[in-house]
Design an enzyme around this catalytic site. Structure first.
Site, mmCIF file in Angstrom:
data_model
loop_
_atom_site.group_PDB
_atom_site.id
_atom_site.type_symbol
_atom_site.label_atom_id
_atom_site.label_comp_id
_atom_site.label_asym_id
_atom_site.label_seq_id
_atom_site.Cartn_x
_atom_site.Cartn_y
_atom_site.Cartn_z
ATOM 1 C CD GLU A 60 -3.270 4.894 11.271
ATOM 2 O OE1 GLU A 60 -3.027 6.012 11.650
ATOM 3 O OE2 GLU A 60 -4.436 4.514 11.494
ATOM 4 C CG ASP A 69 -1.606 16.169 12.463
ATOM 5 O OD1 ASP A 69 -2.320 15.064 13.104
ATOM 6 O OD2 ASP A 69 -1.266 15.882 11.208
#
Ligand SMILES: Cc1ncc(COP(=O)(O)O)c(C=O)c1O
Lengths: 409, 267
Positions: B50, B61
């Site tokens: 990824e 995040d």
């Protein structure tokens, strides 16, 4: 793209949460889908619930202190020698700004949903201060996310939050202002949404937060409508409603009852933060033609680069120092119902000085942006034009900035 | 997408009786060249790579990935650089699937169709758009599928039963299960048993879908979740990069060693 009449603007979105087919929505991580759906259902239920409405009205009257005064600024009007200038003194509300309406409603919703923890973002510190007050009043534990830069420049409000028992979480990422505070608050909610309610401090964020906030601040224009009829017997023929716009919660609240009127009759003017005169940075996505982007879960005009990175902003006013803006203001801009402009830091400071020289009024730096526009246009307008400025915050919080920036003689 | 590289790599891992290892790094962290080098070297051990396209307002995040993203942006990474990293990577690693991961505003500014075309040209295998949930992602996901790009749906502990079913029905080859209520980089606060039982519920709906688990996976926790089709490690790698830079050590070597250790734990 068209506005509908007879329906509150906050309800004029499609089934995906978009106003005008492209502003708003809910761009959220999967984890928040459920809490947002729960909140949406709860709010739908509560806003029709007579007992809840009675409770809200009770606290608006007895806790917030509605209605706030509506006064003519005689001396300033005489000095400018044009349109009459009036002020809706929303800073008289408990705590010193309009943020108390949204905070109180969120605390009531939090209680109704059986959650014990409430979190919120703040820039100027008013949203945080009010949430900490409401949390204390209703027995909730409260955490406030605030940019490190804002903690320094809005100390009086931080002191108030701490006195109310709230924890201030400083945010050090990015520009260390409101945009970073909102991001961090959302992150915290992602991790704690099972027992924590989130309040977004303005008419921004995923669709439901725009609605709850707008529904709460709409109180301002409900009061004003009645006060206008009282003072003038009917709504004056030439009326201009001027409001500063950060996220846009006070402007929406100030205007909501008047949106259905013709703009030649009632003009709506929003004033964004133009930043320092010589700086390229500003916080004026509407008036300086930013492109549409997605920020904090909604599509709106956003200060950003061509790659979609959010721009840093700069303003003397922490409350307006935000790169995005409410989707409902984007809608009002594109339908041309409202006009948006900006005032620079210097213009806001000058306006502050002029207003405080002539009047017993102490508007914070945010509404000083609105006064700057009023002062600019009033001399050119006829005496039967009524300009009303929403003086939505008190300048006590700006003590240090004003001391530093104003050389009084 | 029956013979997609993504499907194939899950099959390969299954043959070896282990979960697939998925790594997440941020494109351009800390330079374009370095991140390509890191990507190439970890792909010797990872089954699927990824690659994050960094955004400066990443609402889902935590600290570690934020740090990597800010670092990459500061060093000038642009979306087109991200695509060129993938293109270069694929020149020598054509069978290794790459999944791009990021936030919708960047796709939106680039233009959805242009973004997908560019993905296809660069041989991107899949896309994760963190803030474009179901059903808002329906049109975009369909466009991806038409272009043979896997759109990866996310499921979280808060996803309701009804929603779960709909998401699985609409998913492509791979589904990403978020292990707990957290941003990336959080400490695993739920027991492995609990996570696996949620995972099993998803699996039971449709055995043919590859379900990976991510969030909170580190050297310490990875083994306990071995039962899954795949496991994603992101923040732990970003943290290793940050640490290496701070200590002026070789980032590539340190990251390879970490990925090797992770792989060994699930063999
Ligand atoms: C006094 C005051 N006015 C205006 C604003 C700007 O927010 P909004 O545009 O939502 O009213 C703030 C925000 O902190 C504020 O404190």
């Amino acid at each position: 793209m068209k506005l509908k009449k007879g329906i509150p603007l906050i309800d004029q979105h499609d089934k995906n949460g978009f106003w005008g087919g492209k502003f708003g929505g809910s761009y959220i991580p999967e984890t928040l889908k459920k809490p947002i759906e729960d909140l949406t259902k709860e709010f739908q239920k509560l806003r029709k619930n007579k007992k809840f409405l009675k409770k809200k009205d009770f606290y608006f009257k007895n806790y917030i202190g509605s209605p706030t005064n509506f006064v003519k600024l005689e001396n300033l009007s005489n000095y400018l020698d044009g349109a009459q200038i009036w002020a809706k003194v929303v800073s008289e509300a408990n705590g010193g700004a309009h943020k108390i309406y949204n905070a109180t409603v969120h605390a009531l919703i939090c209680k109704a949903m059986g959650k014990k923890y409430i979190i919120g973002d703040t820039g100027a510190g008013y949203a945080g201060k009010m949430l900490s007050m409401a949390a204390k009043k209703f027995g909730l534990r409260c955490k406030i996310f605030m940019g490190a830069k804002d903690i320094k420049r809005q100390k009086p409000n931080c002191d108030a939050m701490r006195r109310n028992g709230a924890e201030i979480v400083p945010v050090y990422s990015g520009s260390q202002t409101l945009v970073d505070a909102v991001s961090e608050c959302m992150r915290y909610w992602v991790s704690n949404c099972d027992n924590t309610h989130m309040c977004v401090g303005s008419t921004v964020g995923p669709n439901i937060f725009v609605k709850i906030c707008g529904w709460s601040t709409a109180q301002i224009s409900k009061e004003l409508k009645a006060q206008l009829k009282e003072k003038f017997k009917k709504i004056p023929k030439k009326l201009k409603l001027i409001n500063c716009v950060g996220g846009g919660s006070s402007a929406y609240g100030f205007w909501s009852e008047f949106i259905d009127f013709n703009k030649k009759h009632i003009e709506l003017i929003g004033v964004e933060a133009g930043g320092p005169k010589k700086s390229l940075l500003h916080a004026a996505p509407l008036s300086r033609n930013a492109k549409i982007g997605i920020l904090h879960g909604a599509a709106s005009y956003v200060c950003q680069n061509s790659e979609g990175q959010i721009h840093e902003t700069e303003s003397i006013s922490a409350g307006l120092d935000y790169p995005g803006v409410s989707p409902i203001h984007c809608f009002l801009k594109d339908t041309k119902r409202a006009r948006y402009t900006y005032a620079t830091d210097e213009e806001a400071l000058n306006a502050y000085q002029l207003v405080t020289r002539f009047e017993k009024l102490n508007p914070s730096l945010e509404p000083s942006h609105a006064f700057a526009e009023a002062i600019k246009i009033a001399p050119k307008l006829s005496k039967d034009t009524i300009i009303i400025v929403n003086s939505c915050g008190d300048a006590k919080k700006d003590r240090d900035i004003l001391k530093e920036r104003l050389v009084r003689n | 997408m029956k013979n997609s590289l993504i499907n194939q790599s899950f099959k390969n891992a299954k043959k070896e009786n282990r979960p697939a290892l998925l790594t997440y790094t941020v494109a351009g962290d800390n330079t374009k060249k370095k991140s390509l080098e890191i990507l190439k070297s970890i792909s010797n051990y990872a089954d699927i790579c990824e690659l994050g396209f960094p955004h400066n307002t990443p609402i889902a995040d935590g600290g570690q990935i934020q740090t990597s993203a800010y670092r990459a942006i500061k060093n000038g990474i642009k979306i087109n650089d991200v695509f060129s990293i993938v293109r270069n990577f694929k020149k020598s690693k054509k069978d290794k699937p790459v999944i791009l991961m990021g936030y919708y505003n960047m796709v939106y500014q680039y233009n959805e169709n242009k973004f997908i075309t560019k993905c296809k040209k660069s041989k991107v295998d899949g896309l994760i758009i963190v803030d474009l949930p179901y059903p808002e992602n329906k049109i975009f996901a369909a466009k991806c599928k038409k272009n043979n790009i896997n759109f990866i749906q996310l499921i979280s502990p808060t996803t309701s039963k009804l929603r779960l079913k709909k998401i699985i029905n609409d998913s492509h080859d791979m589904i990403y299960y978020i292990s707990m209520l957290s941003t990336t980089g959080g400490k695993l606060k739920v027991s492995a048993n609990e996570i696996i039982s949620q995972y099993q519920i998803i699996k039971n709906h449709n055995k043919s879908k590859n379900v990976v688990i991510g969030f909170g996976i580190t050297e310490k926790t990875i083994k306990s979740l071995k039962k899954a089709d795949g496991l994603v490690v992101g923040s732990a790698i970003c943290k290793e990069i940050t640490k290496s830079i701070k200590k002026r050590q070789n980032t590539v070597t340190n990251v390879i060693n970490l990925v090797k250790r992770l792989k060994n734990k699930i063999k």
